[in-house]
Structure formats: C-alpha cells, structure tokens
Design a protein around this motif. Sequence first.
Motif, PDB file in Angstrom:
ATOM      1  N   THR A  45      31.038   3.542  70.077  1.00  0.00           N
ATOM      2  CA  THR A  45      31.729   2.468  69.732  1.00  0.00           C
ATOM      3  C   THR A  45      32.603   2.812  68.261  1.00  0.00           C
ATOM      4  O   THR A  45      33.349   2.068  67.711  1.00  0.00           O
ATOM      5  N   HIS A  46      32.409   4.105  68.000  1.00  0.00           N
ATOM      6  CA  HIS A  46      33.043   4.567  66.644  1.00  0.00           C
ATOM      7  C   HIS A  46      34.680   4.635  66.758  1.00  0.00           C
ATOM      8  O   HIS A  46      35.164   5.051  67.887  1.00  0.00           O
ATOM      9  N   ALA A  47      35.423   4.274  65.852  1.00  0.00           N
ATOM     10  CA  ALA A  47      36.577   4.093  66.042  1.00  0.00           C
ATOM     11  C   ALA A  47      37.414   5.625  66.257  1.00  0.00           C
ATOM     12  O   ALA A  47      38.435   5.771  66.854  1.00  0.00           O
ATOM     13  N   ALA A  48      36.993   6.454  65.604  1.00  0.00           N
ATOM     14  CA  ALA A  48      37.497   7.715  65.787  1.00  0.00           C
ATOM     15  C   ALA A  48      37.328   8.347  67.340  1.00  0.00           C
ATOM     16  O   ALA A  48      38.044   9.104  67.808  1.00  0.00           O
ATOM     17  N   ILE A  50      37.028   6.316  69.925  1.00  0.00           N
ATOM     18  CA  ILE A  50      37.991   5.724  70.930  1.00  0.00           C
ATOM     19  C   ILE A  50      39.506   6.385  70.511  1.00  0.00           C
ATOM     20  O   ILE A  50      39.959   6.456  71.580  1.00  0.00           O
ATOM     21  N   ALA A  51      39.790   6.523  69.426  1.00  0.00           N
ATOM     22  CA  ALA A  51      41.042   7.001  69.033  1.00  0.00           C
ATOM     23  C   ALA A  51      41.277   8.413  69.914  1.00  0.00           C
ATOM     24  O   ALA A  51      42.093   8.871  70.487  1.00  0.00           O
ATOM     25  N   ARG A  52      40.241   9.394  69.792  1.00  0.00           N
ATOM     26  CA  ARG A  52      40.356  10.541  70.504  1.00  0.00           C
ATOM     27  C   ARG A  52      40.503  10.434  71.808  1.00  0.00           C
ATOM     28  O   ARG A  52      40.999  10.981  72.792  1.00  0.00           O
ATOM     29  N   GLU A  54      41.686   8.113  73.539  1.00  0.00           N
ATOM     30  CA  GLU A  54      43.227   7.458  74.001  1.00  0.00           C
ATOM     31  C   GLU A  54      43.939   8.713  73.955  1.00  0.00           C
ATOM     32  O   GLU A  54      44.764   8.939  75.089  1.00  0.00           O
ATOM     33  N   TYR A 146      37.290   5.069  75.199  1.00  0.00           N
ATOM     34  CA  TYR A 146      38.635   4.459  75.094  1.00  0.00           C
ATOM     35  C   TYR A 146      38.606   3.306  76.243  1.00  0.00           C
ATOM     36  O   TYR A 146      39.236   2.250  75.726  1.00  0.00           O
ATOM     37  N   SER A 149      37.262  -0.020  75.374  1.00  0.00           N
ATOM     38  CA  SER A 149      37.845  -0.765  74.370  1.00  0.00           C
ATOM     39  C   SER A 149      38.967  -1.449  74.853  1.00  0.00           C
ATOM     40  O   SER A 149      39.463  -2.138  74.220  1.00  0.00           O
TER      41      SER A 149
END
Length: 427
Positions: A45-48, A50-52, A54, A146, A149
Amino acid sequence: MKPSLGLPGRVVLGLVVLVLLFAGWVVWRNLPADEREAERPLDLTHAAVIARGEYLARAGNCMGCHTTRGGTPFAGGRGIETPFGTIYAPNLTPDPETGLGAWTADDFWRAMHDGRGRDGRLLYPAFPYPNYTHVTREDTDAIYAYLRSLPPVQQPRREHELRFPYSLQASLAVWRALYFTPRGLEPEADKPPAWNRGRYLVEGLGHCMACHASRDALGGALDSGGSLMPNGKWYAPSLHARHQAGVAQWETADVVALLKTGVSRKASVMGPMAEVVFYSTQYLSEDDLRAMAVYLQALPQEEPPPPLSPRELEEQRADAVVLDLGRRVYEQQCASCHGDRGSGQASAYPALAGNRAVLVTPPHNVIQAILWGGFTPTTAGNPRPYGMPPFGHVLNDQEVAAVATYIRQSWGNQAPAVTSLQVSRAR
C-alpha cells in the motif's frame, strides 16, 4: 513353460513404456516452481511501491495487451491472434469477481514466474511468462500493488477460441515441458551494470524476444532469427542481423531516440513496434533506455548474406511488365512524399532506397504499410508525427504487389519480388 510375448507384443509393450516415461517426464517438468521467494513481502500500500509498479507495468507494456481499443485500461478483453486460435487477455483491475480482486501477491507471482493461474491451471504463453519468469519477486510485487490500486472494472473474461488439441491443458503441459523452465536472471559479474540492467529489461520485463525470436511449428522459441508476429501479418525482424533490426553499428544515442520517440536518424517504427513505443518505452527513464541500448548493441551479430551473383540477381528480378506497373503506381501514389528516387524527406518521410525495412524478407511489413498505412507513434519527442495513408482501398492485389516489387528492386535495392498471392493473404 511361461508364455512369451511375440514381436508385436514386445513392440506394444515398448511403446506403452515409452508413453508412460514421456508422461512422467511431462508431469515432472510441470511441477510447481519453488516459491521460497514469496517469503519477502513488501508494503503493497506504500505510495512509492505503487509508483514503482506503475513504471514497471509500463516497461512490461501490460496495457498494450490488456486493453481493448477504446476500452478501459487494463480491463482485458483484447483478442491475441495466434496460429492456434485467439486468446483473450484477462481483466487486470482489482474487481473481485472478474479481475484480480481475489488474487494474492503470491497468486500474481505464481502467474508471472511459473505461468499458473490462481486456480493452478496452466496459462497460455501468449501471456509471455517465459520472459516474465525472469522478473524479480520485488518487481512482481510492485506491479501487483499498482494493479491493486486501479479502479475495479467488472468485465467478465472471454473464453479463448483455440482449436483442438491446443485447447487442452494436457497439450499445454507438453508444450511447457518442451520449452519452459521457471528461472530468474543472475547478473553476469564480468558485464557492466548497464548491460545486466538492459538484459533484464530486454529478455525479461520488456519481453522483446517474445516477438523477435524465430519459432518452430509449435510456437517454441528457437533463436533470435526474427519471426512473424502471432497474427501472421507483421514480421518482427532479427535483432541479431544488421540487415534486419540489429543495432550493433548504431550510435547508442540513436537507439535511445528510437525507443524514446519512435524516430531516429537511422530508422522509425510503425505497426506493432509503434504500439510498444507508444504504450511502453517512451515512458522509461534515460538510464533504462540507455541500458537497453547497451544490451541490444552487444548482441552477437549474424553475418549478412553474401551478395547475389549477376545470374541470381537476374533470376529474382521481376519481369518488365510488373516493374512498369509498379513504376506507374509509385509515380502516382508515392513519389510526392518519398521522392522520384526513393530518397524521402529528412524528419518527415523515410527514404526507401537502402531501407532495410523495405528490403527484409519475408516482405510482410512493406505489404502491410502499403495496404493499411504506416504511422509512427505520438510521443513527447515526436508530438506531430507524419503518417502514410492506407492504399488498400485504392490498389488491387496486383498493383500492391507491383509497387512493392518496384520499390524493392529500384535505386540499388535488391530484394525478391512480391507476389499477388502474398498480398491477398496479407489482406
């Protein structure tokens, strides 16, 4: 006395033993892969993370196959045509009934690394798990994070349309036994970091060889010699041949530009490769693009075919009637952009003289471009690309074959003629 088997009985017994041994080997080859790497969880659930994920999903071009034209991204439903039938890409959104909502990170890892669905069923390699098996658990978990999300989309899975016996799990098990081994990619200590990173992207996540490797009649990858795309319409040229798609002789900056923008000083992309640039490689970092370029330039290169003798050139040259028809079509439809001598216009229309995409055999790509047009992708570095309109509605098969032949045999070009039958099949 004990009755003895005659020769026919011994032959039958031997065949039974061979079948049982083969069946046992197939079962052994399809045992589930070692899943000990699943013991390394991430905070999904960590934003970093999820961004990775993506970014990595872009690198793997997941959207390209799992999105229908005009449909919701990642919701599946796109048909992947193969010589064995059509396979429909599933829904990757986190819908609990029709997507990945009920999947765990371990389920997703099992699909990527071992080519197995959540229920244990074997997956078809139109999903390129023979390449994705090289992707690390950490990167696989990030992609999963990702996808989890995304907004859930309810879109039921379409059943594959495969011919018998390719629709059977048993047939797929035999294919996997012959061609697939779950494994990662260990970095090679004697290679620089850029080479190892490029190998990971090209051989693994980017799955370039899924298209560019030649295949046998069962769809098993043989080598790097180039191959027809699964739908049989486009040809993915060899990355190991400078007369096809090899880039060993290019400047690294030109390879990076081609992957980043779809155009470079050396070439431009169209057809399926334009989709790859549009959905995937234009979004990669400069470091990753350079790493891919370094690896692609280091690939062993095949020797180009020897020059044809005057007699061989004469034998492959089309007759005067075909070349005259091709010349007239070219003058009417092509010369205004590509020039009377096939020289093109810099930064707009590619030269046809000496163009390896024109000369490559089989000639599927030049036929497809004439029939359906050729368009480079819209990218940040190429925001208003020039495109070639389709001529399939204007020219008949004979005219398309003639103009393709004229282009392949003019201005110093020396390639075999194109036939009307080849054009008819391409339609």
